[in-house]
Scaffold this active site. Sequence first.
Site, mmCIF file in Angstrom:
data_model
loop_
_atom_site.group_PDB
_atom_site.id
_atom_site.type_symbol
_atom_site.label_atom_id
_atom_site.label_comp_id
_atom_site.label_asym_id
_atom_site.label_seq_id
_atom_site.Cartn_x
_atom_site.Cartn_y
_atom_site.Cartn_z
ATOM 1 N N ASP A 90 -8.186 -7.553 -53.539
ATOM 2 C CA ASP A 90 -7.348 -7.187 -52.529
ATOM 3 C C ASP A 90 -6.688 -7.710 -51.579
ATOM 4 O O ASP A 90 -6.659 -8.750 -51.281
ATOM 5 C CB ASP A 90 -8.479 -7.537 -50.815
ATOM 6 C CG ASP A 90 -8.315 -6.073 -50.132
ATOM 7 O OD1 ASP A 90 -7.081 -6.148 -49.937
ATOM 8 O OD2 ASP A 90 -9.229 -4.982 -49.547
ATOM 9 N N SER A 134 -6.241 -0.351 -47.111
ATOM 10 C CA SER A 134 -7.428 -0.702 -47.667
ATOM 11 C C SER A 134 -7.997 0.058 -47.846
ATOM 12 O O SER A 134 -8.944 0.647 -49.150
ATOM 13 C CB SER A 134 -8.528 -1.867 -47.757
ATOM 14 O OG SER A 134 -7.648 -3.918 -47.953
ATOM 15 N N THR A 158 -13.083 -1.203 -48.480
ATOM 16 C CA THR A 158 -12.554 -0.991 -50.001
ATOM 17 C C THR A 158 -13.995 -0.632 -51.271
ATOM 18 O O THR A 158 -14.321 0.637 -51.777
ATOM 19 C CB THR A 158 -12.200 -2.683 -51.337
ATOM 20 O OG1 THR A 158 -11.066 -2.612 -50.286
ATOM 21 C CG2 THR A 158 -12.313 -2.000 -52.206
ATOM 22 N N GLU A 174 -15.301 -7.095 -55.212
ATOM 23 C CA GLU A 174 -13.994 -7.328 -55.231
ATOM 24 C C GLU A 174 -13.865 -8.338 -54.836
ATOM 25 O O GLU A 174 -14.077 -8.481 -54.208
ATOM 26 C CB GLU A 174 -13.654 -6.066 -54.245
ATOM 27 C CG GLU A 174 -12.622 -6.270 -53.119
ATOM 28 C CD GLU A 174 -12.788 -5.410 -52.281
ATOM 29 O OE1 GLU A 174 -14.227 -5.360 -51.135
ATOM 30 O OE2 GLU A 174 -11.693 -5.546 -51.489
ATOM 31 N N ASP A 202 -6.832 -11.132 -49.530
ATOM 32 C CA ASP A 202 -6.180 -10.049 -48.183
ATOM 33 C C ASP A 202 -5.908 -10.867 -47.210
ATOM 34 O O ASP A 202 -4.996 -11.122 -46.395
ATOM 35 C CB ASP A 202 -6.861 -9.166 -48.105
ATOM 36 C CG ASP A 202 -6.591 -8.163 -47.257
ATOM 37 O OD1 ASP A 202 -5.041 -7.602 -47.114
ATOM 38 O OD2 ASP A 202 -6.912 -7.979 -46.081
ATOM 39 N N ASP A 240 -5.532 -2.783 -54.445
ATOM 40 C CA ASP A 240 -5.396 -1.903 -53.733
ATOM 41 C C ASP A 240 -3.811 -2.006 -52.983
ATOM 42 O O ASP A 240 -3.432 -0.802 -52.884
ATOM 43 C CB ASP A 240 -6.261 -2.068 -52.339
ATOM 44 C CG ASP A 240 -6.346 -2.737 -51.465
ATOM 45 O OD1 ASP A 240 -5.941 -4.338 -52.124
ATOM 46 O OD2 ASP A 240 -7.163 -2.888 -50.802
ATOM 47 N N HIS A 241 -3.264 -3.035 -52.149
ATOM 48 C CA HIS A 241 -1.987 -3.407 -52.220
ATOM 49 C C HIS A 241 -1.535 -4.513 -52.262
ATOM 50 O O HIS A 241 -2.442 -5.952 -52.608
ATOM 51 C CB HIS A 241 -1.990 -2.593 -50.588
ATOM 52 C CG HIS A 241 -2.624 -3.309 -49.887
ATOM 53 N ND1 HIS A 241 -2.672 -4.626 -49.306
ATOM 54 C CD2 HIS A 241 -4.380 -2.810 -49.597
ATOM 55 C CE1 HIS A 241 -4.384 -4.342 -48.456
ATOM 56 N NE2 HIS A 241 -4.889 -3.687 -48.694
ATOM 57 N N HIS A 269 0.430 -6.272 -44.602
ATOM 58 C CA HIS A 269 0.368 -5.678 -46.307
ATOM 59 C C HIS A 269 1.958 -4.974 -46.046
ATOM 60 O O HIS A 269 3.293 -4.228 -45.462
ATOM 61 C CB HIS A 269 -0.260 -4.012 -46.638
ATOM 62 C CG HIS A 269 -1.532 -4.672 -46.485
ATOM 63 N ND1 HIS A 269 -2.578 -3.334 -46.060
ATOM 64 C CD2 HIS A 269 -2.879 -5.868 -45.543
ATOM 65 C CE1 HIS A 269 -3.556 -3.707 -46.019
ATOM 66 N NE2 HIS A 269 -4.028 -5.261 -45.505
#
Length: 370
Positions: free
Chosen positions: A44, A86, A139, A255, A260, A302-303, A333
């Site tokens: 993440d 997310s 997620t 994950e 993140d 995811d980013h 993000h």
Amino acid sequence: MKNSNYLLSAVALAVCMLSAGTCYGQGGEEKTPEVKNVIFMIGDGMGLAHVAATTIANNYEPLQLERAQFVGLSKTYSANNRVTDSAAGGTALATGVKTYNGAVGVDTAKQAVRSILEKAEDNGKATGMVVTCSVTNATPATFIAHVESRKMEEEIAEYYLKTDIDVFMGGGVKFFKDRSDNRDLTKELESKGYTIVYTLDDLLSFKDDRLGALLAENAMPKMSEGRGDYLPLATGKALELLKHNSPKGFFLMVEGSMIDGGGHKNDAVMVIDETLDFDKAVGAAFDFADNNPGTLVVVTADHETGGLSLPSGKPDFSLPDQGVKFAFSTGGHTGIFVPIYAYGAGAEYFSRILENTDIPKIMERLTGWK
Ligand code: MG
Ligand code: ZN
């Protein structure tokens, strides 16, 4: 892939990419790689700079990620924002549909969209998820639930009763036990045949079929708070259980949930600790693929989080002097492409610049899960 077959395979790949769903080999016969197990790993917020920073902190010792046989890039924007969250990012990776930020397993019209995990279940495969956040967090939620907002974590927890997922591991006890409707979902799961455990020891010694491991009230501890080797160990255990439950194939999502958080906090040490931990889990998955032909491992994000870059300069935290600065440009993000690392059966199909939504679609094509 044997070298002598490389050219043929490259031609088959090109033809495959031009056609909508089926791949044709040299003689025009259908030629789809034998993929029976899919391990989908999501860091993440893990952008390329996060991986590079981790490699630098590792004194350029190769990460497990560097074992990847094919590398690509993913475009992460959502249906309503150039910068995804997310939930929309997870929904894209889980279902192949771009949606609005905050959406969990639903499209822009708030209609449920089946995830690849659910499609694997529909095809009689075993399924699992291993995360370091709550199993109800955005997620993992996008692989199992269909709700209009990621904030609906009590509703998301109920979806663990609505599916046949074989193993799920992470945090989130409170969304199962301490609920506004006073239901105890752990009891309901036990009556459905699950064993629910609350410690890593009990997780690792489990020998039956269906397991839910809820190891924290909400998110699990960070690496800096002593999470230890939970993620790689739980990943290995999940693979063992899924293989046992379904020799015909399985889908597992893993994950690295907290990379993140390091980005949001602009905390380079946290980014590196969490990425290194995730990388160990990647190594466990690649090892499994080595020993189990027909296994595809895809690792992506995811980013990106934090707008991290690595300009020349003095390090801004207590690492050996590596001559780079860990410079964040945002607490949120960003819209930059993120890397895709692929390994094992069918890995060559991910060596492209892809929409995030292409990733589950290619997995579905390779497995035949509809
Ligand atoms: Mg997440
Ligand atoms: Zn985030």
